[in-house]
Design a protein around this motif. Sequence first.
Motif, PDB file in Angstrom:
ATOM      1  N   LYS A 861       0.854  -1.182   0.000  1.00 41.40           N
ATOM      2  CA  LYS A 861       0.000   0.000   0.000  1.00 41.40           C
ATOM      3  C   LYS A 861       0.884   1.223   0.000  1.00 41.40           C
ATOM      4  O   LYS A 861       1.618   1.475   0.968  1.00 41.40           O
ATOM      5  N   LEU A 862       0.826   1.981  -1.129  1.00 42.51           N
ATOM      6  CA  LEU A 862       1.670   3.163  -1.269  1.00 42.51           C
ATOM      7  C   LEU A 862       1.274   4.224  -0.256  1.00 42.51           C
ATOM      8  O   LEU A 862       0.093   4.452   0.016  1.00 42.51           O
ATOM      9  N   ASP A 863       2.289   4.902   0.263  1.00 47.73           N
ATOM     10  CA  ASP A 863       2.048   5.941   1.248  1.00 47.73           C
ATOM     11  C   ASP A 863       1.353   7.137   0.611  1.00 47.73           C
ATOM     12  O   ASP A 863       1.574   7.464  -0.562  1.00 47.73           O
ATOM     13  N   ARG A 864       0.490   7.787   1.406  1.00 50.08           N
ATOM     14  CA  ARG A 864      -0.257   8.942   0.921  1.00 50.08           C
ATOM     15  C   ARG A 864       0.688  10.071   0.488  1.00 50.08           C
ATOM     16  O   ARG A 864       0.380  10.821  -0.444  1.00 50.08           O
ATOM     17  N   GLY A 865       1.842  10.184   1.120  1.00 51.43           N
ATOM     18  CA  GLY A 865       2.781  11.240   0.751  1.00 51.43           C
ATOM     19  C   GLY A 865       3.306  11.100  -0.673  1.00 51.43           C
ATOM     20  O   GLY A 865       3.592  12.100  -1.342  1.00 51.43           O
ATOM     21  N   LEU A 866       3.446   9.858  -1.157  1.00 51.74           N
ATOM     22  CA  LEU A 866       3.884   9.655  -2.546  1.00 51.74           C
ATOM     23  C   LEU A 866       2.759   9.957  -3.534  1.00 51.74           C
ATOM     24  O   LEU A 866       2.990  10.537  -4.595  1.00 51.74           O
ATOM     25  N   VAL A 867       1.530   9.600  -3.136  1.00 53.67           N
ATOM     26  CA  VAL A 867       0.395   9.755  -4.066  1.00 53.67           C
ATOM     27  C   VAL A 867       0.034  11.227  -4.248  1.00 53.67           C
ATOM     28  O   VAL A 867      -0.340  11.664  -5.344  1.00 53.67           O
ATOM     29  N   GLU A 868       0.168  12.023  -3.182  1.00 51.21           N
ATOM     30  CA  GLU A 868      -0.264  13.415  -3.272  1.00 51.21           C
ATOM     31  C   GLU A 868       0.532  14.204  -4.309  1.00 51.21           C
ATOM     32  O   GLU A 868      -0.011  15.078  -4.989  1.00 51.21           O
ATOM     33  N   GLY A 869       1.818  13.940  -4.462  1.00 50.91           N
ATOM     34  CA  GLY A 869       2.637  14.721  -5.408  1.00 50.91           C
ATOM     35  C   GLY A 869       3.044  13.968  -6.643  1.00 50.91           C
ATOM     36  O   GLY A 869       3.968  14.398  -7.341  1.00 50.91           O
ATOM     37  N   VAL A 870       2.363  12.843  -6.937  1.00 48.90           N
ATOM     38  CA  VAL A 870       2.801  12.032  -8.072  1.00 48.90           C
ATOM     39  C   VAL A 870       2.536  12.717  -9.405  1.00 48.90           C
ATOM     40  O   VAL A 870       3.228  12.452 -10.411  1.00 48.90           O
ATOM     41  N   VAL A 871       1.550  13.631  -9.466  1.00 50.10           N
ATOM     42  CA  VAL A 871       1.234  14.328 -10.719  1.00 50.10           C
ATOM     43  C   VAL A 871       2.147  15.529 -10.903  1.00 50.10           C
ATOM     44  O   VAL A 871       2.659  15.777 -12.006  1.00 50.10           O
ATOM     45  N   LEU A 883       8.775   1.906  -7.224  1.00 48.77           N
ATOM     46  CA  LEU A 883       8.189   1.080  -6.174  1.00 48.77           C
ATOM     47  C   LEU A 883       7.115   0.158  -6.731  1.00 48.77           C
ATOM     48  O   LEU A 883       6.996  -1.011  -6.332  1.00 48.77           O
ATOM     49  N   LEU A 884       6.300   0.691  -7.650  1.00 46.31           N
ATOM     50  CA  LEU A 884       5.266  -0.136  -8.259  1.00 46.31           C
ATOM     51  C   LEU A 884       5.868  -1.248  -9.100  1.00 46.31           C
ATOM     52  O   LEU A 884       5.319  -2.350  -9.189  1.00 46.31           O
ATOM     53  N   ARG A 885       7.001  -0.957  -9.716  1.00 41.10           N
ATOM     54  CA  ARG A 885       7.663  -1.990 -10.525  1.00 41.10           C
ATOM     55  C   ARG A 885       8.165  -3.124  -9.607  1.00 41.10           C
ATOM     56  O   ARG A 885       8.106  -4.301  -9.963  1.00 41.10           O
ATOM     57  N   ILE A 886       8.652  -2.752  -8.408  1.00 37.38           N
ATOM     58  CA  ILE A 886       9.093  -3.776  -7.444  1.00 37.38           C
ATOM     59  C   ILE A 886       7.914  -4.645  -7.042  1.00 37.38           C
ATOM     60  O   ILE A 886       8.004  -5.882  -6.992  1.00 37.38           O
ATOM     61  N   ALA A 887       6.763  -4.020  -6.785  1.00 32.72           N
ATOM     62  CA  ALA A 887       5.576  -4.790  -6.408  1.00 32.72           C
ATOM     63  C   ALA A 887       5.152  -5.723  -7.522  1.00 32.72           C
ATOM     64  O   ALA A 887       4.768  -6.878  -7.275  1.00 32.72           O
ATOM     65  N   CYS A 888       5.230  -5.222  -8.775  1.00 40.26           N
ATOM     66  CA  CYS A 888       4.837  -6.065  -9.914  1.00 40.26           C
ATOM     67  C   CYS A 888       5.789  -7.230 -10.075  1.00 40.26           C
ATOM     68  O   CYS A 888       5.362  -8.359 -10.330  1.00 40.26           O
ATOM     69  N   ASP A 889       7.073  -6.949  -9.919  1.00 36.21           N
ATOM     70  CA  ASP A 889       8.053  -8.029 -10.074  1.00 36.21           C
ATOM     71  C   ASP A 889       7.911  -9.088  -8.983  1.00 36.21           C
ATOM     72  O   ASP A 889       8.193 -10.266  -9.210  1.00 36.21           O
ATOM     73  N   LEU A 890       7.490  -8.678  -7.767  1.00 34.83           N
ATOM     74  CA  LEU A 890       7.314  -9.619  -6.674  1.00 34.83           C
ATOM     75  C   LEU A 890       5.955 -10.303  -6.718  1.00 34.83           C
ATOM     76  O   LEU A 890       5.650 -11.134  -5.862  1.00 34.83           O
ATOM     77  N   GLY A 891       5.117  -9.927  -7.705  1.00 33.25           N
ATOM     78  CA  GLY A 891       3.810 -10.539  -7.842  1.00 33.25           C
ATOM     79  C   GLY A 891       2.837 -10.102  -6.761  1.00 33.25           C
ATOM     80  O   GLY A 891       1.924 -10.861  -6.419  1.00 33.25           O
ATOM     81  N   MET A 892       2.992  -8.915  -6.257  1.00 36.36           N
ATOM     82  CA  MET A 892       2.129  -8.412  -5.198  1.00 36.36           C
ATOM     83  C   MET A 892       1.116  -7.439  -5.756  1.00 36.36           C
ATOM     84  O   MET A 892       1.355  -6.754  -6.742  1.00 36.36           O
ATOM     85  N   GLN A 893      -0.019  -7.399  -5.099  1.00 31.44           N
ATOM     86  CA  GLN A 893      -1.041  -6.431  -5.450  1.00 31.44           C
ATOM     87  C   GLN A 893      -0.641  -5.082  -4.868  1.00 31.44           C
ATOM     88  O   GLN A 893      -0.119  -4.997  -3.768  1.00 31.44           O
ATOM     89  N   SER A 894      -0.901  -3.977  -5.611  1.00 38.38           N
ATOM     90  CA  SER A 894      -0.535  -2.634  -5.159  1.00 38.38           C
ATOM     91  C   SER A 894      -1.797  -1.807  -4.969  1.00 38.38           C
ATOM     92  O   SER A 894      -2.721  -1.858  -5.776  1.00 38.38           O
ATOM     93  N   VAL A 895      -1.813  -1.066  -3.864  1.00 43.58           N
ATOM     94  CA  VAL A 895      -2.933  -0.203  -3.530  1.00 43.58           C
ATOM     95  C   VAL A 895      -2.381   1.168  -3.215  1.00 43.58           C
ATOM     96  O   VAL A 895      -1.464   1.292  -2.391  1.00 43.58           O
ATOM     97  N   ALA A 896      -2.934   2.201  -3.883  1.00 45.29           N
ATOM     98  CA  ALA A 896      -2.518   3.577  -3.620  1.00 45.29           C
ATOM     99  C   ALA A 896      -3.492   4.207  -2.634  1.00 45.29           C
ATOM    100  O   ALA A 896      -4.696   4.198  -2.855  1.00 45.29           O
ATOM    101  N   ASP A 897      -2.951   4.749  -1.536  1.00 39.98           N
ATOM    102  CA  ASP A 897      -3.789   5.380  -0.512  1.00 39.98           C
ATOM    103  C   ASP A 897      -3.817   6.884  -0.752  1.00 39.98           C
ATOM    104  O   ASP A 897      -2.804   7.499  -1.106  1.00 39.98           O
ATOM    105  N   GLY A 898      -5.000   7.467  -0.580  1.00 40.72           N
ATOM    106  CA  GLY A 898      -5.138   8.911  -0.734  1.00 40.72           C
ATOM    107  C   GLY A 898      -5.318   9.357  -2.168  1.00 40.72           C
ATOM    108  O   GLY A 898      -4.883  10.455  -2.530  1.00 40.72           O
ATOM    109  N   VAL A 899      -5.964   8.524  -3.015  1.00 40.52           N
ATOM    110  CA  VAL A 899      -6.246   8.915  -4.413  1.00 40.52           C
ATOM    111  C   VAL A 899      -7.495   9.797  -4.371  1.00 40.52           C
ATOM    112  O   VAL A 899      -8.628   9.298  -4.262  1.00 40.52           O
TER     113      VAL A 899
END
Length: 988
Positions: A861-871, A883-899
């Motif tokens: 679950k991505l931290d809200r601090g990363l999501v707020e300034g991603v744009v 970070l998302l690429r690491i999650a994909c490579d590890l076969g994990m589901q990714s959830v962004a908090d604070g979208v």
Amino acid sequence: MSAPGALLARQQVPGSGGSLLSQLALALICGGYAVGSALGWGSAQLALIMGDFGLAAAALIAAVSCFLYARARESRFRPAWLLFAVSSAMAACGNAVWGWYEVVLDSEVPSPSFADFFFLCFGPPAIVGLLVLAKRPVTRAGWVCLALDSWLIGGSLLTLSWSLALAHTTHFQAESTAHAALSLAYPLLDIALVSMVLALHFRRSNANRTAINTAIAALAMTVLCDALFTSPLLRENYRSGQLLDAGWFAGSLLLAYAPWGARRAGQWGEGAPYNRGGRNPVNRNQGGRNSAGRSPVGRSPVSRSPGSRPIGGSLAALTPYLAAAVCTLGILYNVTEGRRVDRVVVLTGCTVVLALVVRQGIMLLDNISLTQELAQKENHFRSLVQGSSDVIMIAAPTGILRYVSPAASGVYGRDAEELIGSELASLIHAEDLGRVVHEVRRFLAAPPAEEPTTRIECRFKSGTGEWLNVESTVNRHQGGLIFNCRDVTERVRLQAQLQHNAEHDPLTDLPNRALFTARVRQALSGRRVGDPGTAVLYIDLDGFKAVNDTIGHQAGDELLIQAARRLQDSVRAGDTAARLGGDEFAALIVGEGSRDQAARECQVHEIADRLRLTLSQPYRIDGNEVRVAASIGVAFAEPGISPTDLMRNADLAMYRAKAGGKDRVELYAPQMQAEVVRRTELATRLRTALHEGEFALLHQPVVNLTSGRVTSVAAQARWRSTQGILFTPAEFLRVADTADSQEGARTAELGRWLLEEAVEQAAERNRAGHEVPVTVRLSARRLVDKSLPLGSVEGLLTRHGLPSGSLIIELADSDPRISFEELERRLVALRRLGVRIALDGFGSGYAAINALRRLPIDVLKLDRGLVEGVVESARLHKITSGLLRIACDLGMQSVADGVDVPEQVVALRAMGCTHGQGMAFSGPLDEYRLRRALVRGEYPVPGGTAALSVLAGGSGGSLPVRHVGANGSETITRPPLRSNSETPVPPT
């Protein structure tokens, strides 16, 4: 009873005033009677009345007084006073009969008459009464000696009287046998009474001594008057009312006064009503200091001098020999005058000599027995003294040692002969000498009856030059002192060691909390009262628990020892460094009396910062380099502050330093205490809210960023006010982060409630056909806490029938103080139960990579601090993408908090993020709105510009917002609802 008799028989109160008045009244009455007798009472008739009935009245007063005293007092002398009462009654009857003939019948008194019978009965009761008053011998030999002494005295008096008068009376005045017997009976009874008086003068009992002396004096006066009356010269010219009657009158009144009038007898004698506490006033002032300094034991002004007892004993021993000398003089008188020695004199003299020989033999045997017994006792006590392990010393009043027992060689390492003759003061340590002298003087000034012994502890010089701790029991002894000494050096060392252990930490040997508190109290008292420069530093080692968990507790102990040594070396000589427990230390910086408070605060802050740097330097333990940091809180003394408050302020400042990022110094401010109070109150309200059902459970949907389908819901707790408003969880979540406190225990209860409510509602939705997993956020510390055992989670899932895979636990943080091994075991066990694990706040914690490497994680679950300034931020864009690429490579589901906005949805989806949670889709929903959203099943996702306006409209799950005006009024506004959440909140 007459008025004088009532005055004499009255019981005296304890006080010198009453006794003096009684004695003065007695002297006036007796003196008045003597003056009247000397003047002939003015008439012959009055002289006869006063000489006969006056004496009868005085004897009757004595009889009544002795009888009343014997009746009122229970003692072993009661029979004696009853016998004296009978004897006085006989004298009263005899005088009354004599007066009947002379006054009433106006005739000569016949001889013999009833008066002679009563007068003869006066002597035997008095003699037996004196025997009762005597000190009873304890052996048969003593009784024999008492009888022999009485006969020696009586026989000697009989010899002398017979030679001078009685023989003449027998030969020339004996008109008849009865008259001769009567003439001899009076002097013989008087001789027996005088013998008893003289014998008992040296054998009287110590109890009620004054009353007994007065009674003996009264009887002696009566016997003396009888002896004068029986002499031929006086008896031929005697008539009632003459001066001789004054002696009998005084003797009777003195006997009446004897049991009552003496204050000392009434207060301290046997059976006395005022003997409270059992004190003997004879010893009241014993032990006083002698002004000349020759004797440490003073004499009481009311006690007999030390020399009086030997004189009394000598007179008692010489009495039989003096009596024999009187008997010899009587015989020699007859021989020298050329008279024929009377057979009675010879027979009496022989019996006196024989009694003297027998008594001398008894005394010789008794002396031999006493000598042997004394020798045995002396040998016995010498063996005890010489065989005792204690040193016994006798010191003269000048302080010179007269005797030292042989045990001195074993205790002091010095021969007894070497110590004898030396001054005691030269053997005592100079620092203890003043205290010893003061205690000895105080002891000698105290009454011996109240304080017979005292204890003195001092340092004594041994033969090797060392100072031994010696405890002495001190007693008085013939003007000097006896010291019974024992070596207590080991005991003193043990006590000092126990005292040191009680006040110091056993690991670091630094002062513990008790001693540190005492030092703080001492710094805040005395001349330093109100010194604002005094400060207390509270120190906590950051990361110490990790050292215990990684390299062991023994290494942790070694680290604490090295840290204590650094702390001890860093403070000044007058300051105090202490270990309070665990990895907490403290330092007391004593003030210097400076008036510049700002400069002093700056100086102490620099000292604390240097100390922080010193404690943060690497530690070398078993070849490994270990690092910990130090958080330090500083609190300055204020006027009137207590040690507890000052230490509490420093503790609060230390916790503020830890909360502010650790490895820093924080000064105490008053608002810190206010914040603690607020947090405590909030934690109390939190527990009350839990028990009263004021918490509500909301769920925020987690949406697939590609299809818009709801894949799970995140459970969140809200605090519902009594007005139905749901407050933000920011405040009580901060309380929930409080560790190792009562508030933390209460928030653990909140975590258990959140988990149970989320599982129960998820099970109900599952039975209703909405098979959506629920996510519950728990901290790593709560996961490894004993309050949440594995069996409780398994039992919760089984009880509510929640299928496997329907519960997701979000690992909220990774506290460095928590062991990864324990956390890993806990998460693996949960996964076996079908619980999925999500790593919350990924990208913000320093331990996130280590968690990915070691923990069984299913969702990132991505931290809200990363999501707020991603744009807006290209840098954050690249970090998030990596970070998302690491999650994909590890076969994990990714959830962004604070979208929260559509642009973030588009950007995250382009970077490969699979799920999102935030206001771009929906806010937290209650159960009613959540089910409506699950029925719909999906949310629209932005695919182009057409959807931006729809998405920008806000979330239908927005909560009412409370606004507080400047005047304290409150208004509640609600944002416009989205199409998927237009249903209002149902009433509760």
